[in-house]
Design an enzyme around this catalytic site. Structure first.
Site, PDB file in Angstrom:
ATOM      1  N   ILE A 128      10.165  -7.944   3.107  1.00 15.99           N
ATOM      2  CA  ILE A 128      10.338  -6.604   3.673  1.00 15.99           C
ATOM      3  C   ILE A 128       9.065  -6.158   4.398  1.00 15.99           C
ATOM      4  O   ILE A 128       9.113  -5.704   5.545  1.00 15.99           O
ATOM      5  CB  ILE A 128      10.743  -5.593   2.572  1.00 15.99           C
ATOM      6  CG1 ILE A 128      12.120  -5.980   2.013  1.00 15.99           C
ATOM      7  CG2 ILE A 128      10.740  -4.170   3.107  1.00 15.99           C
ATOM      8  CD1 ILE A 128      12.578  -5.187   0.810  1.00 15.99           C
ATOM      9  N   ASP A 142      -1.879  -8.197   0.707  1.00 18.95           N
ATOM     10  CA  ASP A 142      -1.007  -8.959  -0.193  1.00 18.95           C
ATOM     11  C   ASP A 142      -1.898  -9.775  -1.118  1.00 18.95           C
ATOM     12  O   ASP A 142      -3.015 -10.155  -0.749  1.00 18.95           O
ATOM     13  CB  ASP A 142      -0.090  -9.894   0.609  1.00 18.95           C
ATOM     14  CG  ASP A 142       1.107 -10.354  -0.211  1.00 18.95           C
ATOM     15  OD1 ASP A 142       2.235  -9.914   0.083  1.00 18.95           O
ATOM     16  OD2 ASP A 142       0.915 -11.146  -1.160  1.00 18.95           O
ATOM     17  N   GLU A 186      16.171   5.377 -13.664  1.00 18.12           N
ATOM     18  CA  GLU A 186      17.249   5.712 -12.732  1.00 18.12           C
ATOM     19  C   GLU A 186      18.549   5.861 -13.505  1.00 18.12           C
ATOM     20  O   GLU A 186      18.769   5.150 -14.495  1.00 18.12           O
ATOM     21  CB  GLU A 186      17.379   4.607 -11.670  1.00 18.12           C
ATOM     22  CG  GLU A 186      16.126   4.518 -10.800  1.00 18.12           C
ATOM     23  CD  GLU A 186      16.198   3.435  -9.726  1.00 18.12           C
ATOM     24  OE1 GLU A 186      17.241   2.764  -9.617  1.00 18.12           O
ATOM     25  OE2 GLU A 186      15.207   3.278  -8.989  1.00 18.12           O
ATOM     26  N   HIS A 226      17.976   5.107  -4.618  1.00 17.49           N
ATOM     27  CA  HIS A 226      17.849   3.642  -4.576  1.00 17.49           C
ATOM     28  C   HIS A 226      18.863   3.015  -3.601  1.00 17.49           C
ATOM     29  O   HIS A 226      19.639   2.137  -3.964  1.00 17.49           O
ATOM     30  CB  HIS A 226      18.029   3.037  -5.984  1.00 17.49           C
ATOM     31  CG  HIS A 226      17.383   1.679  -6.112  1.00 17.49           C
ATOM     32  ND1 HIS A 226      16.821   1.250  -7.281  1.00 17.49           N
ATOM     33  CD2 HIS A 226      17.207   0.674  -5.209  1.00 17.49           C
ATOM     34  CE1 HIS A 226      16.333   0.019  -7.098  1.00 17.49           C
ATOM     35  NE2 HIS A 226      16.552  -0.341  -5.850  1.00 17.49           N
ATOM     36  N   GLY A 283      17.824   1.950  -0.434  1.00 14.35           N
ATOM     37  CA  GLY A 283      17.079   1.269   0.638  1.00 14.35           C
ATOM     38  C   GLY A 283      17.844   0.096   1.218  1.00 14.35           C
ATOM     39  O   GLY A 283      17.900  -0.104   2.422  1.00 14.35           O
ATOM     40  N   GLY A 284      18.465  -0.666   0.340  1.00 16.60           N
ATOM     41  CA  GLY A 284      19.163  -1.867   0.818  1.00 16.60           C
ATOM     42  C   GLY A 284      20.661  -1.678   0.919  1.00 16.60           C
ATOM     43  O   GLY A 284      21.396  -2.631   1.193  1.00 16.60           O
TER      44      GLY A 284
HETATM   45  P1  NAI Z   1       9.004 -10.376  -1.679  1.00 23.84           P
HETATM   46  O1  NAI Z   1       8.894 -11.058  -2.974  1.00 23.84           O
HETATM   47  O2  NAI Z   1       9.407 -11.116  -0.474  1.00 23.84           O
HETATM   48  O3  NAI Z   1       7.589  -9.702  -1.344  1.00 23.84           O
HETATM   49  C1  NAI Z   1       6.761  -9.100  -2.264  1.00 23.84           C
HETATM   50  C2  NAI Z   1       5.328  -9.323  -1.808  1.00 23.84           C
HETATM   51  O4  NAI Z   1       4.476  -8.491  -2.575  1.00 23.84           O
HETATM   52  C3  NAI Z   1       4.850 -10.749  -2.029  1.00 23.84           C
HETATM   53  O5  NAI Z   1       4.299 -11.242  -0.838  1.00 23.84           O
HETATM   54  C4  NAI Z   1       3.787 -10.619  -3.112  1.00 23.84           C
HETATM   55  O6  NAI Z   1       2.761 -11.572  -3.005  1.00 23.84           O
HETATM   56  C5  NAI Z   1       3.304  -9.228  -2.881  1.00 23.84           C
HETATM   57  N1  NAI Z   1       2.670  -8.579  -4.033  1.00 23.84           N
HETATM   58  C6  NAI Z   1       3.121  -8.530  -5.303  1.00 23.84           C
HETATM   59  N2  NAI Z   1       2.289  -7.786  -6.069  1.00 23.84           N
HETATM   60  C7  NAI Z   1       1.313  -7.350  -5.242  1.00 23.84           C
HETATM   61  C8  NAI Z   1       0.182  -6.541  -5.434  1.00 23.84           C
HETATM   62  N3  NAI Z   1      -0.109  -6.018  -6.617  1.00 23.84           N
HETATM   63  N4  NAI Z   1      -0.605  -6.311  -4.361  1.00 23.84           N
HETATM   64  C9  NAI Z   1      -0.330  -6.834  -3.156  1.00 23.84           C
HETATM   65  N5  NAI Z   1       0.739  -7.611  -2.916  1.00 23.84           N
HETATM   66  C10 NAI Z   1       1.562  -7.856  -3.952  1.00 23.84           C
HETATM   67  O7  NAI Z   1       9.952  -9.141  -1.924  1.00 23.84           O
HETATM   68  P2  NAI Z   1      10.774  -8.283  -0.844  1.00 23.84           P
HETATM   69  O8  NAI Z   1      12.116  -8.844  -0.670  1.00 23.84           O
HETATM   70  O9  NAI Z   1       9.919  -8.041   0.341  1.00 23.84           O
HETATM   71  O10 NAI Z   1      10.963  -6.914  -1.664  1.00 23.84           O
HETATM   72  C11 NAI Z   1       9.858  -6.047  -1.883  1.00 23.84           C
HETATM   73  C12 NAI Z   1      10.250  -4.988  -2.901  1.00 23.84           C
HETATM   74  O11 NAI Z   1      11.330  -4.211  -2.405  1.00 23.84           O
HETATM   75  C13 NAI Z   1      10.708  -5.534  -4.244  1.00 23.84           C
HETATM   76  O12 NAI Z   1      10.096  -4.783  -5.266  1.00 23.84           O
HETATM   77  C14 NAI Z   1      12.199  -5.278  -4.255  1.00 23.84           C
HETATM   78  O13 NAI Z   1      12.675  -5.071  -5.563  1.00 23.84           O
HETATM   79  C15 NAI Z   1      12.290  -4.011  -3.429  1.00 23.84           C
HETATM   80  N6  NAI Z   1      13.604  -3.767  -2.825  1.00 23.84           N
HETATM   81  C16 NAI Z   1      14.093  -2.485  -2.833  1.00 23.84           C
HETATM   82  C17 NAI Z   1      15.323  -2.202  -2.287  1.00 23.84           C
HETATM   83  C18 NAI Z   1      15.833  -0.795  -2.287  1.00 23.84           C
HETATM   84  O14 NAI Z   1      17.051  -0.608  -2.271  1.00 23.84           O
HETATM   85  N7  NAI Z   1      14.978   0.178  -2.277  1.00 23.84           N
HETATM   86  C19 NAI Z   1      16.162  -3.239  -1.715  1.00 23.84           C
HETATM   87  C20 NAI Z   1      15.518  -4.532  -1.657  1.00 23.84           C
HETATM   88  C21 NAI Z   1      14.295  -4.775  -2.226  1.00 23.84           C
END
Ligand code: NAI
Length: 630
Positions: free
Chosen positions: A383, A402, A490, A513, A515-516
């Site tokens: 994302i 990151d 939630e 919630h 977002g997706g």
């Molecule tokens: P992803 O796993 O592709 O990316 C997460 C990134 O965060 C990784 O590159 C990781 O190295 C980095 N990371 C983890 N902890 C960190 C920290 N403390 N400091 C810096 N970087 C850190 O995940 P994706 O698909 O991009 O999703 C991101 C978030 O969005 C997840 O928490 C997911 O649950 C959430 N999400 C929320 C949705 C919604 O409806 N609001 C829908 C889809 C995802």
């Protein structure tokens, strides 16, 4: 010595997907005034003849009278029939060619169009038994050869009787007239073929249903295109999964059962015993007990992002591959982030709130463009990185942080530390994952480091932010605007209340919630997850599996594929190699990957091998699952 076997196959709606005379009607009546009416009449008569409610001769005569067809129409008819040969017949030409002498087409249709179609698939012309047209001098089809037994009522049994086949006779067809062969005692078994049409009265009489040719060939232990008939693969889909997913799995040939709601553990334990593929969303818990009772389970599809609801370790130990949809809603979250950045920079939540209450607050104060501002993205994963490219096109300068080294997209700049990002960004958007160490990663200390007037957005996970600290910083004006989609607690469902200290704060967007949550994301999920599962079933590829070692395998051609899943213990691989060597198996390709729990070994071998190899491989101690694919 075993008796020879003969295979009697019907043509219309069996070898081809449709009734040829219906197509002929469309051609011959093309310029007819009353075309639609006449075609409807013909279709009705065809059905009457097929389901046994009208005598066959009567149905044939009446149809030919209505058809007004000409010899010249047959060329187009043949071309059109070639296009609609049943898919499972197209796949299994090997069987027909191998049993050229034993395969007979026995049809109440007409030789003139049947022979050109079936000949291409290896059927011998002299093994086609069907009616023959009669024409007048002008070439018009006026009737049929009344001396041909197939034009009579009960014609098919009479024809088989005349063939005097000395052996076992198996009939495959979709109509009542096919069943009559068995009824009259001229066949050992009648298989109702239901790939194209399913007639209840025919199915009731059948010894067995064959939803595709492979099922018939499997029952007869004959060569076939797929090692295991797909109609035997049972799929259970729960929890309002998008219809596209159900359609895709059905189209693949699986037996799909669908239930819109979830299941309790007890219900699932009961339902899972003969299921090969389970599809769920976030509510159904796939526990160790459920997996223990899943005797045939090959794969679980999580039609969502998260897989916490599935005991991945238990699934792995049982050789069950789990797939999810990790990036199907990435774009949806990114679009919401962009929207919120703009809304919050313009102070729009407050303005919208005011005007709905009749308050006119026209002013530029506290409203800014996003162009030229600095966006700090925390977590540059799927994302975060996608947001980066979209934000740049809208004129934002992007910085990101990151934990891992990530390739900077476009003109984005990586920050060496979280602090440096916090100190330099006008807008901060969180996109980290939900690992436990991230709990409270943004609290009072981090807010203190941010610029005054910062826009703060969290669409990632609720527990990542200290909500009390966020509230204080919005109230103090340090944060100009906030967007929050995820919360530490939630509600379980839409009927439960939502409580949060964030309620009612100025310039703050709260969303449940979502977002997706877009229809596009649902459609993407419905396409992605079945795609991965089908690939796994057909080729053994585990690309993107959440628990299995990931291997992307080449498509299978001219080989058989042994898939051996075993406990990751020393010596098993050596044993597989020993068995293959013992039988002098010609190995075309071998692929191997392990994780802490299982070993996944795929061996492509030459088609000719003794059956005993399979038995020996299955017997290796530590084997979890073994499949042969072709
Ligand atoms: P992803 O796993 O592709 O990316 C997460 C990134 O965060 C990784 O590159 C990781 O190295 C980095 N990371 C983890 N902890 C960190 C920290 N403390 N400091 C810096 N970087 C850190 O995940 P994706 O698909 O991009 O999703 C991101 C978030 O969005 C997840 O928490 C997911 O649950 C959430 N999400 C929320 C949705 C919604 O409806 N609001 C829908 C889809 C995802």
């Amino acid at each position: 010595m075993s008796q020879p076997k003969y295979f009697i196959i019907d043509f219309d709606s069996t070898f081809t997907q449709t009734e040829a005379l219906d197509i002929l009607a469309e051609i011959s009546l093309r310029n007819h005034e009353n075309k639609d009416n006449t075609i409807a009449k013909i279709k009705k008569i065809t059905e009457g003849g097929m389901d046994g409610s009208m005598s066959f001769r009567e149905s044939l005569q009446r149809r030919l009278d209505l058809l007004e067809a000409h010899q010249d129409d047959l060329t187009e008819l043949i071309e059109r029939l070639k296009e609609v040969v049943s898919p499972s017949f197209k796949r299994n030409t090997g069987f027909i060619k191998k049993y050229r002498d034993e395969v007979f087409i026995v049809s109440n249709g007409f030789k003139e169009f049947i022979v050109p179609i079936v000949k291409d698939y290896g059927v011998k012309e002299e093994n086609v038994y069907a009616n023959e047209f009669e024409y007048n001098d002008a070439g018009r089809i006026t009737g049929f050869n009344k001396d041909n037994v197939l034009s009579e009522n009960n014609g098919k049994p009479r024809q088989i009787e005349k063939l005097k086949l000395d052996g076992e006779v198996f009939v495959l067809g979709d109509g009542y007239t096919d069943f009559e062969i068995k009824k009259e005692g001229f066949a050992n078994k009648f298989y109702a073929f239901t790939e194209n049409v399913k007639r209840d009265n025919v199915l009731r009489k059948a010894d067995h249903e064959a939803p595709m040719l492979e099922e018939f060939l499997f029952m007869q232990k004959l060569e076939r295109a797929h090692s295991y008939p797909k109609n035997r693969i049972k799929v259970l889909i729960l929890e309002h999964i998008h219809q596209d997913a159900i359609n895709r799995l059905t189209k693949e040939g699986y037996q799909v059962a669908f239930r819109p709601v979830g299941m309790t553990e007890e219900e699932l334990i009961e339902a899972i015993s003969d299921v090969s593929i389970l599809g769920i969303r976030s509510k159904t818990q796939v526990t160790e007990k459920v997996i223990e009772n899943a005797k045939r389970l090959l794969a679980v599809g999580a039609f969502c992002i998260g897989t916490n609801q599935i005991n991945l370790e238990a699934a792995l130990k049982k050789g069950v591959a789990v797939f999810n949809a990790p990036f199907s809603n990435t774009r949806s979250v990114v679009e919401l982030a962009i929207a919120e950045i703009i809304l919050l920079m313009r102070n729009l939540p407050d303005k919208i709130f005011d005007i709905h209450r009749g308050k006119w607050t026209k002013s530029a104060s506290g409203s800014f463009e996003i162009r030229g501002k600095t966006l700090g993205i925390v977590g540059y994963g799927k994302i975060g990185s996608q947001l980066s490219t979209l934000a740049e096109t809208a004129g934002l300068n992007v910085r990101y942080f990151d934990l891992e080294d990530k390739l900077a997209l476009g003109n984005a700049t990586a920050c060496a530390s979280l602090d440096s990002l916090l100190e330099t960004s006008d807008i901060i958007s969180l996109h980290v994952d939900g690992r436990p160490e991230n709990e409270g990663m943004i609290g009072e200390t981090e807010f203190a480091k941010m610029k005054k007037g910062v826009i703060f957005i969290n669409l990632s996970r609720g527990h990542v932010v200290n909500v009390e600290a966020l509230v204080q910083n919005i109230k103090s004006g340090k944060i100009h605007g906030a967007g929050v989609d995820v919360f530490p607690e939630e509600p379980l469902s839409n009927s439960h209340p939502f409580k949060s200290p964030l309620l009612g704060l100025r310039n703050t967007i709260l969303t449940p919630h979502i977002g997706g949550s877009t229809l596009e994301a649902q459609e993407n999920i419905a396409d992605f997850v079945p795609g991965k599962i089908i690939d796994y079933i057909n080729s053994g590829s585990t690309t993107n599996s959440v628990n299995f070692p990931n291997i992307t395998l080449p498509a299978l051609s001219r080989a058989h594929r042994f898939i051996h899943i075993h406990k990751n213990e020393p010596g098993i691989l050596a044993e597989i190699s020993n068995i293959l060597a013992k039988y002098g198996i010609n190995i075309i390709g071998q692929y191997l990957k392990t994780n802490e729990v299982i070993g996944y070994v795929i061996t492509d071998i030459d088609k000719n091998y003794p059956e005993k190899v399979v038995k020996d491989l299955r017997k290796i101690e530590g084997t979890i699952k073994f499949r042969v694919l072709y």
